[in-house]
Design an enzyme around this catalytic site. Sequence first.
Site, PDB file in Angstrom:
ATOM      1  N   ASP A 132      -7.569 -18.172 -17.516  1.00 31.86           N
ATOM      2  CA  ASP A 132      -7.896 -16.754 -17.547  1.00 31.86           C
ATOM      3  C   ASP A 132      -8.024 -16.220 -16.119  1.00 31.86           C
ATOM      4  OD1 ASP A 132      -8.122 -14.940 -19.612  1.00 31.86           O
ATOM      5  OD2 ASP A 132     -10.058 -15.695 -20.291  1.00 31.86           O
ATOM      6  N   GLU A 184      -5.686  -9.644 -18.962  1.00 36.84           N
ATOM      7  CA  GLU A 184      -6.157  -8.642 -19.907  1.00 36.84           C
ATOM      8  C   GLU A 184      -5.487  -7.302 -19.624  1.00 36.84           C
ATOM      9  OE1 GLU A 184     -10.331  -8.157 -20.403  1.00 36.84           O
ATOM     10  OE2 GLU A 184     -10.707 -10.274 -20.807  1.00 36.84           O
ATOM     11  N   ASP A 203     -12.522 -16.933 -19.301  1.00 34.99           N
ATOM     12  CA  ASP A 203     -13.629 -16.404 -18.509  1.00 34.99           C
ATOM     13  C   ASP A 203     -14.880 -16.242 -19.361  1.00 34.99           C
ATOM     14  OD1 ASP A 203     -12.890 -14.196 -19.993  1.00 34.99           O
ATOM     15  OD2 ASP A 203     -12.430 -12.907 -18.284  1.00 34.99           O
ATOM     16  N   SER A 204     -14.760 -16.537 -20.664  1.00 34.28           N
ATOM     17  CA  SER A 204     -15.943 -16.635 -21.531  1.00 34.28           C
ATOM     18  C   SER A 204     -16.879 -17.732 -21.060  1.00 34.28           C
ATOM     19  CB  SER A 204     -15.515 -16.892 -22.978  1.00 34.28           C
ATOM     20  OG  SER A 204     -14.612 -17.984 -23.058  1.00 34.28           O
ATOM     21  N   LYS A 247      -3.509 -15.994 -18.018  1.00 36.11           N
ATOM     22  CA  LYS A 247      -3.671 -14.918 -18.993  1.00 36.11           C
ATOM     23  C   LYS A 247      -4.247 -13.693 -18.312  1.00 36.11           C
ATOM     24  CE  LYS A 247      -6.953 -14.884 -22.215  1.00 36.11           C
ATOM     25  NZ  LYS A 247      -7.620 -13.575 -21.943  1.00 36.11           N
ATOM     26  N   GLU A 263      -7.189  -9.435 -29.745  1.00 33.34           N
ATOM     27  CA  GLU A 263      -8.620  -9.645 -30.009  1.00 33.34           C
ATOM     28  C   GLU A 263      -9.247  -8.464 -30.746  1.00 33.34           C
ATOM     29  OE1 GLU A 263     -12.816 -10.850 -27.760  1.00 33.34           O
ATOM     30  OE2 GLU A 263     -10.922 -10.893 -26.656  1.00 33.34           O
TER      31      GLU A 263
END
Length: 262
Positions: free
Chosen positions: A81, A111, A42-43, A109, A173
């Site tokens: 993501d 978070e 999502d970056s 993925k 991270e």
Amino acid sequence: MLTPSEITKRKRQNPIAMITAYDACFARIAEAAGIDMILVGDSAANVMLGYSTTREIHMEDMLLLTAAVRRGAPNTHVVADMPWQSDCDVQTALQNARRFIEVGANSVKLEGSRLDVVRALRQESISVVGHLGLLPQTATNFKQRGQSTEEAEKIYDDALALEDAGIFALVLEHIPERLGALISQGLRGIPTIGIGAGQQVDGQVLVLHDALGMHPFPLPPFARKFADLYEQGVAGLRRYIEVTRNSAEKNSYSALARDTSN
């Protein structure tokens, strides 16, 4: 293409190299280089779409990018993501994860310590990568996480719980190197993939645009530039502009010469 079980077996053996990619062109480059895993992060919100936070990218955007990456890298494990609020509850997460698998993702993925969501996805045979430490979707600042004993213990405990819930790999991270090492040692059967988590993890992931130097901005403290495509691109386009303008100028002189000779 590496399967989740093959990736899991890489723990403490052959380090895993993961990179982000957001389109077919750079996914093709990553696959040609032999990358182990591609993360459709999502970056993309920041590096591709120009948003200030990852919260501003949506499922439809991520599905489009994931499908493009799959077309560009048909033989590489692709992790998608789950964007902000796409996993806000179990049912929503299931629906959106299925959509990612349908467009070509091999896994998704998440978070944070979303144990209920992880368990539900695993019951549907959807493979899951975890993500702890700095969590960009909910972060109010980008300082290193896990510096205090309390926060470090929470991250460590969450890592163990996520492994028990069924993830097959864990991204760590921006945490202290010692904490990255402790988590890597404490997890019994899944690899850790660090981005600013030190060198004693089982693999590394970087944002493609940082690794290839595709922007003029300062890098995060944990990133490293392996090429400088931004400067090369600017120089190449300047040459193109020069050639175009010189060609146009020569053509105009030629036309003028023909007019005056008649």
